[in-house]
Design a protein around this motif. Structure first.
Motif, PDB file in Angstrom:
ATOM      1  N   UNK A 404       0.839  -1.201   0.000  1.00  0.00           N
ATOM      2  CA  UNK A 404       0.000   0.000   0.000  1.00  0.00           C
ATOM      3  C   UNK A 404       0.874   1.251   0.000  1.00  0.00           C
ATOM      4  N   UNK A 405       0.502   2.215  -0.854  1.00  0.00           N
ATOM      5  CA  UNK A 405       1.276   3.459  -0.953  1.00  0.00           C
ATOM      6  C   UNK A 405       0.473   4.677  -0.523  1.00  0.00           C
ATOM      7  N   UNK A 406      -0.829   4.529  -0.294  1.00  0.00           N
ATOM      8  CA  UNK A 406      -1.628   5.648   0.191  1.00  0.00           C
ATOM      9  C   UNK A 406      -1.270   5.925   1.651  1.00  0.00           C
ATOM     10  N   UNK A 407      -1.592   7.149   2.109  1.00  0.00           N
ATOM     11  CA  UNK A 407      -1.376   7.476   3.519  1.00  0.00           C
ATOM     12  C   UNK A 407      -1.941   6.363   4.383  1.00  0.00           C
ATOM     13  N   UNK A 408      -3.152   5.980   4.100  1.00  0.00           N
ATOM     14  CA  UNK A 408      -3.741   4.766   4.656  1.00  0.00           C
ATOM     15  C   UNK A 408      -4.939   4.405   3.793  1.00  0.00           C
ATOM     16  N   UNK A 409      -5.435   3.213   3.963  1.00  0.00           N
ATOM     17  CA  UNK A 409      -6.642   2.798   3.254  1.00  0.00           C
ATOM     18  C   UNK A 409      -7.776   2.981   4.251  1.00  0.00           C
ATOM     19  N   UNK A 410      -8.428   4.120   4.163  1.00  0.00           N
ATOM     20  CA  UNK A 410      -9.319   4.539   5.230  1.00  0.00           C
ATOM     21  C   UNK A 410     -10.731   4.042   5.024  1.00  0.00           C
ATOM     22  N   UNK A 411     -11.193   3.302   5.996  1.00  0.00           N
ATOM     23  CA  UNK A 411     -12.622   3.043   6.090  1.00  0.00           C
ATOM     24  C   UNK A 411     -13.171   4.108   7.028  1.00  0.00           C
ATOM     25  N   UNK A 412     -14.174   4.867   6.605  1.00  0.00           N
ATOM     26  CA  UNK A 412     -14.695   5.878   7.537  1.00  0.00           C
ATOM     27  C   UNK A 412     -14.958   5.224   8.878  1.00  0.00           C
ATOM     28  N   UNK A 413     -14.565   5.809   9.966  1.00  0.00           N
ATOM     29  CA  UNK A 413     -14.123   7.184  10.150  1.00  0.00           C
ATOM     30  C   UNK A 413     -12.617   7.337  10.344  1.00  0.00           C
ATOM     31  N   UNK A 414     -11.883   7.358   9.292  1.00  0.00           N
ATOM     32  CA  UNK A 414     -10.440   7.650   9.306  1.00  0.00           C
ATOM     33  C   UNK A 414      -9.630   6.641  10.100  1.00  0.00           C
ATOM     34  N   UNK A 415     -10.059   5.405  10.079  1.00  0.00           N
ATOM     35  CA  UNK A 415      -9.314   4.310  10.700  1.00  0.00           C
ATOM     36  C   UNK A 415      -9.033   3.290   9.607  1.00  0.00           C
TER      37      UNK A 415
END
Length: 445
Positions: A404-415
């Motif tokens: 993974x290269x994104x800041x994170x793979x966010x499932x709402x709510x930002x976790x």
């Protein structure tokens, strides 16, 4: 209790000055609130170098929370999370390994802090492992993790309450941290009100060295209003350098609308808030019992939050949220398994309507499908390196084995299910698909 910030901006509004300073609206209304939206002009003090009305207001908040220092944030808990990490890391300097021990359900602001400050994270995983939103660890888990490494972490970081309302045993965890001389940092974004319960359960009362509250989540404060709390028993370095830490990550143009609401909240809290809070919680508990008899299943320990495990009632969380919205009741959060409703004493007039709306929804056969269990992913590179690497967007179906290269793979709510630098495995791919993700940015090969 005085409200020095609010009083100043209201007085300035009445003076009807020619405003040849920022902001650009010059006090003229498009929204109706511009008159009290000011900048750091003479007498208005400065948030990160407070010596006047802001300092006085923060001292009032410090007394209310019983901390060593309570400081304001106009950028919610996100700003305070980054400041806490900076303070803990800079306190130990270069004498300890730059890593932190953290519960896996950390907010994205914590992940961004690791990139900005370039520290490593060693994750604590829940033994129950039932959802990415919760990480139910014990003091024993923390001690075992500390004992398993050669070098002590510069801090232990936990989230409590979490998004589903689970509360960790902060008092026992803090004892372990003190035993090893490791500061305890708590993301208490959802728990500002905990200080004012009959049975006080705020992290600062339970032994945390620092914690953050999003005042706007559970107190009558404008969105973005938050606190950074520092314990009386914490190293003096934290208090001494707290403003510096906040200014490092915060905007140099804080909102005086938000500051005024934090200021007024002090008055609100002092004038009977604890009584109204505890009285309303009794009403909430009674309503929960009635709904439990009706067939609803509740999770979590948090007093102002209803987390409904919806599949037992025959609905996904998303479906139940849709049914409530048709009746004018809007939830805080929903996913395939849960629905979260957040209350405050300001919800008192709406409690019966909410209960009635839930009771109008017909129960169906339980849904048996559950999310797959996450097999902890392997970390292949630092979060910072992965985030700044060349990346490409691919289908989740093709993500197994990729980093993974994104800041994170966010499932709402930002976790996050996965954090940048970690490699997808079969279970993380399945979880991403379960929560509706179809693609992800991965490190380009």
């Amino acid at each position: 209790m005085k409200t020095p910030i609010y009083d100043f901006v209201k007085k300035y509004e009445k003076e009807n000055n020619v405003r040849l300073h920022m902001p650009g609206h010059k006090g003229h209304s498009l929204l109706g609130i511009e008159g009290i939206d000011i900048t750091e002009l003479d007498g208005a003090d400065s948030l990160y170098h407070a010596s006047g009305i802001i300092k006085e207001s923060e001292e009032n908040a410090t007394k209310l929370f019983g901390s060593g220092a309570t400081l304001y944030s106009c950028e919610g808990s996100s700003l305070s999370v980054r400041a806490m990490c900076y303070l803990a890391m800079s306190y130990v300097g270069e004498n300890k390994s730059p890593y932190i021990l953290a519960t896996r359900n950390a907010h994205s602001s914590f992940i961004s802090a690791s990139i900005l400050l370039d520290f490593d994270i060693k994750w604590l995983y829940s033994r129950q492992n039932d959802t990415y939103l919760s990480c139910k660890i014990s003091a024993e888990d923390v001690e075992n993790a500390i004992k398993s490494v050669d070098n002590l972490p510069f801090a232990v970081y936990i989230t409590s309450p979490d998004y589903l309302g689970s509360i960790l045993d902060i008092q026992e965890i803090s004892k372990v941290c003190k035993k090893y001389g490791v500061p305890l940092l708590v993301d208490n974004a959802h728990g500002a009100y905990l200080k004012f319960l009959d049975n006080k359960s705020h992290p600062i009362d339970l032994g945390a060295d620092m914690c953050c509250d999003s005042a706007h989540k559970t107190l009558p404060v404008l969105t973005g209003g938050g606190y950074l709390h520092i314990s009386k028993n914490a190293p003096g370095y934290f208090k001494e350098h707290a403003k510096e830490a906040l200014s490092l990550f915060g905007s140099s143009s804080p909102s005086y609308l938000i500051l005024s609401s934090l200021d007024k909240a002090n008055e609100y809290i002092e004038n009977g808030y604890s009584d109204s809070l505890n009285s309303f919680i009794s009403e909430l508990e009674n309503a929960k019992k009635r709904l439990g008899v009706y067939g609803f299943t509740f999770l979590g320990d948090e007093k102002l939050k209803w987390t409904i495990s919806t599949k037992e009632y025959g609905y996904t969380g998303t479906e139940l949220a849709f049914e409530l919205k048709k009746q004018g009741v809007v939830c805080e959060f929903c996913d395939p398994d849960y629905l979260v409703l957040m209350f405050t004493p300001e919800s008192k007039a709406d409690l019966q309507r909410t209960e009635n709306a839930l009771c109008k929804i017909q129960r169906k056969e339980p849904i048996l499908k559950k999310p797959s269990i996450l097999v902890p992913p392997t970390k292949e590179m630092s979060t910072k390196k992965a985030t700044f690497s060349s990346k490409e967007l691919i289908s989740i179906d093709n993500a197994n084995g990729r980093i993974l290269a994104s800041l994170n793979l966010t499932c709402p709510p930002a976790i996050s299910v996965l954090v940048a630098g970690e490699r997808f495995n079969e279970s993380s791919v399945e979880l991403c698909k379960y929560y509706g993700y179809t693609c992800a940015y991965v490190v380009k090969e």
